[in-house]
Design a protein around this motif. Structure first.
Motif, mmCIF file in Angstrom:
data_model
loop_
_atom_site.group_PDB
_atom_site.id
_atom_site.type_symbol
_atom_site.label_atom_id
_atom_site.label_comp_id
_atom_site.label_asym_id
_atom_site.label_seq_id
_atom_site.Cartn_x
_atom_site.Cartn_y
_atom_site.Cartn_z
ATOM 1 N N SER A 57 -12.041 3.951 -6.790
ATOM 2 C CA SER A 57 -11.117 4.729 -5.960
ATOM 3 C C SER A 57 -11.017 4.127 -4.556
ATOM 4 C CB SER A 57 -11.549 6.193 -5.898
ATOM 5 O OG SER A 57 -12.884 6.307 -5.457
ATOM 6 N N LEU A 58 -12.140 3.546 -4.066
ATOM 7 C CA LEU A 58 -12.086 2.854 -2.775
ATOM 8 C C LEU A 58 -11.114 1.675 -2.853
ATOM 9 C CD1 LEU A 58 -13.212 2.409 0.132
ATOM 10 C CD2 LEU A 58 -14.971 0.953 -0.883
ATOM 11 N N ARG A 59 -11.158 0.985 -3.984
ATOM 12 C CA ARG A 59 -10.288 -0.171 -4.183
ATOM 13 C C ARG A 59 -8.807 0.230 -4.225
ATOM 14 N NH1 ARG A 59 -6.519 -1.785 -7.641
ATOM 15 N NH2 ARG A 59 -5.884 -3.828 -6.952
ATOM 16 N N LEU A 60 -8.519 1.423 -4.747
ATOM 17 C CA LEU A 60 -7.130 1.911 -4.724
ATOM 18 C C LEU A 60 -6.640 1.971 -3.274
ATOM 19 C CD1 LEU A 60 -4.624 3.369 -6.032
ATOM 20 C CD2 LEU A 60 -5.817 5.502 -5.540
ATOM 21 N N GLN A 61 -7.526 2.447 -2.383
ATOM 22 C CA GLN A 61 -7.146 2.525 -0.962
ATOM 23 C C GLN A 61 -7.043 1.128 -0.362
ATOM 24 O OE1 GLN A 61 -10.313 5.041 0.449
ATOM 25 N NE2 GLN A 61 -9.288 6.900 -0.219
ATOM 26 N N VAL A 62 -8.016 0.256 -0.705
ATOM 27 C CA VAL A 62 -8.009 -1.104 -0.157
ATOM 28 C C VAL A 62 -6.766 -1.863 -0.636
ATOM 29 C CG1 VAL A 62 -9.245 -3.304 -0.109
ATOM 30 C CG2 VAL A 62 -10.509 -1.181 0.074
ATOM 31 N N SER A 63 -6.249 -1.497 -1.815
ATOM 32 C CA SER A 63 -5.098 -2.228 -2.361
ATOM 33 C C SER A 63 -3.877 -2.097 -1.468
ATOM 34 C CB SER A 63 -4.781 -1.762 -3.779
ATOM 35 O OG SER A 63 -4.103 -0.533 -3.748
ATOM 36 N N THR A 64 -3.832 -1.074 -0.608
ATOM 37 C CA THR A 64 -2.716 -0.990 0.332
ATOM 38 C C THR A 64 -3.036 -1.735 1.625
ATOM 39 O OG1 THR A 64 -3.469 1.083 1.320
ATOM 40 C CG2 THR A 64 -1.988 1.259 -0.558
ATOM 41 N N GLY A 65 -4.208 -2.403 1.677
ATOM 42 C CA GLY A 65 -4.468 -3.316 2.773
ATOM 43 C C GLY A 65 -5.488 -2.869 3.798
ATOM 44 N N ASP A 210 3.167 -5.845 4.893
ATOM 45 C CA ASP A 210 3.591 -4.458 5.122
ATOM 46 C C ASP A 210 4.939 -4.368 5.837
ATOM 47 O OD1 ASP A 210 2.431 -5.385 7.434
ATOM 48 O OD2 ASP A 210 1.310 -3.564 7.871
ATOM 49 N N LEU A 211 5.226 -5.329 6.741
ATOM 50 C CA LEU A 211 6.524 -5.289 7.431
ATOM 51 C C LEU A 211 7.660 -5.586 6.451
ATOM 52 C CD1 LEU A 211 8.166 -4.965 9.989
ATOM 53 C CD2 LEU A 211 7.857 -7.405 10.435
ATOM 54 N N LEU A 212 7.420 -6.569 5.569
ATOM 55 C CA LEU A 212 8.437 -6.894 4.569
ATOM 56 C C LEU A 212 8.700 -5.673 3.678
ATOM 57 C CD1 LEU A 212 10.251 -8.912 3.098
ATOM 58 C CD2 LEU A 212 8.268 -9.633 1.764
ATOM 59 N N ALA A 213 7.618 -5.029 3.215
ATOM 60 C CA ALA A 213 7.778 -3.847 2.374
ATOM 61 C C ALA A 213 8.566 -2.770 3.116
ATOM 62 C CB ALA A 213 6.409 -3.313 1.942
ATOM 63 N N GLU A 214 8.210 -2.554 4.375
ATOM 64 C CA GLU A 214 8.877 -1.518 5.173
ATOM 65 C C GLU A 214 10.383 -1.816 5.300
ATOM 66 O OE1 GLU A 214 7.230 1.209 6.920
ATOM 67 O OE2 GLU A 214 9.184 1.902 7.592
ATOM 68 N N THR A 215 10.736 -3.091 5.567
ATOM 69 C CA THR A 215 12.159 -3.403 5.734
ATOM 70 C C THR A 215 12.903 -3.383 4.398
ATOM 71 O OG1 THR A 215 11.740 -5.782 5.646
ATOM 72 C CG2 THR A 215 11.863 -4.792 7.822
ATOM 73 N N LEU A 216 12.158 -3.391 3.286
ATOM 74 C CA LEU A 216 12.807 -3.261 1.977
ATOM 75 C C LEU A 216 12.900 -1.785 1.578
ATOM 76 C CD1 LEU A 216 11.181 -6.254 0.076
ATOM 77 C CD2 LEU A 216 13.555 -6.065 0.799
#
Lengths: 336, 255
Positions: A57-65, A210-216
């Protein structure tokens, strides 16, 4: 057959691997008690399974960076919540377990919502600070409720469940192992399913840019918060199990030291795959048990292993076979 | 007017990067934004897409004020962009990159992903098909399962464009779509842009290749030191003395 399989698979990811992985995990979990009923081994195995729920479950959080240093606190929240619900309110463990998990998840909303407004080292520090606040709160406040420095004692084991006219009890090591195994397999199935869904695809995209994801058009904050809350829910479940299997809670159970261990397990295994924490947790727990003779030098060895992993296998142990295979292929293609 | 900038300004400390910029981008046109290095072109893109906040003025898209919104919200309204340094999700395959970008059009909820219902699978299957069809139009279909980080430069550029299109944007903003491309590849990109215009999309681009800009754009806006110094058709721009001065400098009298 081939094309129809390709079309029903989740986007861009083969479905075979996750099912095979889950089957392997389930087989290992079922096989262990057939191999040994020794209470020491069962104890270690139960701890591994509980830590797996925490590292996956920690890794699920880490997967978002981002690395959440307060993950262990949500385990603590689940543990104290379940213990108090059973001992003070008088409800059964089976009702307290889901409530404790939901309490941890509900608290994750404001805390994650606050912490996730910052990134990088600030996020690390803010979550670490929060974990210390929680630990000190359990240690120093409402001593007659949380037990203070001497701990919360007298937590009963999980109550028996009726099962086709019989009573399923959860008092022996084997029965507790079975309970944690069932909790983990459900958790793992959910987390693996998530990882191979579009949610997991977008979550790991955020780590890569994260910026690329945000602009998409990705609502990055919402994805991070969802991962935070789902991860905390799982930590709450692990905490409830911990409370009723150990029957004693100390605030230090949810302090920096066990948190660092979770990070070591997760990073050594690798955060790029849902199976990374599984490899890291199993191998490092076994290594830790083998190194028990060394007492506090054990953490020294862990530290060295962590440094070596960061240097030579920064993507973790699970990424190693693929890397070596690629190196061999390149070697072959370069040969005259 | 799909996009309208009203007296947009951005100050970085003592530097006025963009000053009092007003411009409109007409629907279904290709609009170029040019100017010497440091003229503020990329800053304008960052202001439009909400990557950095503006310090004065306002931006409107289809009559709605978008300045002050987060980048994700602006994308949701129909504006998507590429970056100058081509950015991709490097660990993902080409198709996975497109699927992340397409999530706005077919974002499955957490619950349906977990239950893995037939409706969820159907939606995923369609998203995958749409992604592959889009890759087909950009000649990337053969690379669908390649890891994006290992692609050659020109394919990375094409993929970045595919991702922008996958969001379903009506206005696509391209930061140097031709940079680093060979002549043949530039011609291909030009024809892709013209096809997008025919399909009704609006394109706003920054580009240093003047031949490409003058060949493909309907309207060109010229920036220098954060100020708009000219706007018009490519023919008008090429004959504009202010533009020639900005690019080549003033001729010394008597030199």
């Amino acid at each position: 057959m081939e094309p129809s399989r390709g079309l029903s698979a989740p986007p861009g990811r083969a479905l075979g691997a996750p099912i095979a992985g889950l089957a392997l995990l389930a087989a290992g979990v079922v096989a262990l008690p057939q191999l040994t009923r020794d209470s020491y081994y069962l104890d270690v195995a139960t701890t591994i399974l509980m830590n797996l729920a925490l590292t996956m479950s920690l890794r699920l959080q880490v997967s978002t960076g981002q690395l959440n240093m307060a993950h262990i606190s949500f385990m603590g929240i689940g543990a104290y919540a379940s213990a108090l619900l059973v001992t003070r309110v008088g409800i059964s463990f089976w009702a307290a377990l889901p409530i404790a998990a939901v309490v941890a998840a509900l608290l994750a909303f404001p805390i994650g919502g606050l912490a996730l407004r910052v990134t990088g080292p600030y996020y690390f520090l803010i979550t670490f600070a929060f974990s210390e606040v929680v630990r000190l709160f359990f240690n120093n406040f409402f001593v007659d409720l949380f037990g203070g420095p001497s701990g919360l004692v007298g937590i009963p084991k999980p109550s028996a469940l009726p099962w086709f006219g019989r009573a399923l009890t959860f008092t022996t090591k084997l029965e507790l192992y079975t309970l944690m195994a069932a909790l983990l397999l459900v958790t793992a199935a959910v987390l693996v399913r998530l990882e191979h869904s579009r949610f997991g695809l977008v979550a790991s995209a955020i780590r890569q840019g994260d910026l690329l994801a945000e602009t998409l058009g990705v609502n990055v904050f919402r994805y991070k918060l969802t991962a935070y809350v789902v991860g905390s829910l799982v930590a709450g479940v692990a905490g409830a199990f911990f409370a009723h299997s150990h029957q004693v809670l100390h605030s230090s159970d949810f302090g920096l030291e066990p948190m660092v261990l979770l990070v070591v397990f997760t990073v050594i295994g690798g955060t790029g795959s849902v199976w990374g924490p599984v490899a890291g947790t199993v191998l490092m727990t076994i290594a830790g048990e083998l190194l028990r003779e060394l007492h506090h030098y054990e953490s020294l060895v862990f530290g060295v292993v962590l440094i070596l992993t960061m240097l030579w296998a920064p993507d973790g142990l699970v990424a190693l076979p693929g890397k070596l295979a690629r190196r061999r292929r390149v070697g072959v293609s370069l040969a005259p | 007017m799909p996009l309208e900038l009203r007296s947009v300004g951005r100050r970085f400390g003592g530097l006025q990067a963009v000053a009092d910029l007003s411009m409109t981008v007409a629907p279904s046109t290709i609009h170029g934004l040019i100017g010497p290095n440091g003229a503020g072109k990329s800053t304008v893109f960052n202001l439009i897409t909400g990557v950095i906040p503006l310090t004065s003025g306002a931006v409107f898209f289809k009559g709605e004020r978008i300045s002050g919104l987060r980048p994700a919200e602006i994308c949701r309204l129909g504006i998507a962009r590429t970056f100058q340094a081509t950015t991709l999700f490097r660990e993902y395959t080409v198709l996975q990159n497109v699927l992340v970008a397409a999530h706005l059009l077919s974002a499955p909820g957490l619950g349906s992903a977990l239950l893995w219902s037939s409706r969820y699978r159907e939606r995923e299957r369609r998203a995958r098909e749409r992604g592959l069809a889009l890759l087909q139009t950009l000649h990337l279909a053969g690379l669908a399962d390649q890891v994006a980080g290992t692609l050659p430069h020109r394919d990375q550029k094409a993929l970045a464009l595919a991702m922008v299109l996958a969001t379903g944007a009506e206005l696509v903003i391209l930061d140097e779509p031709m940079a680093g491309l060979a002549a043949q590849e530039k011609a291909e990109t030009t024809s892709v842009l013209q096809r997008l215009r025919e399909q009704g999309l609006t394109v706003l681009l920054v580009e240093h290749d003047m031949k490409a800009v003058m060949g493909v754009c309907d309207t060109v806006t010229v920036l220098d030191h954060g100020l708009r110094i000219a706007e018009g058709t490519p023919r008008e721009i090429q004959a504009n003395p202010a533009v020639i001065e900005a690019y080549l400098g003033v001729e010394e009298p008597g030199a």
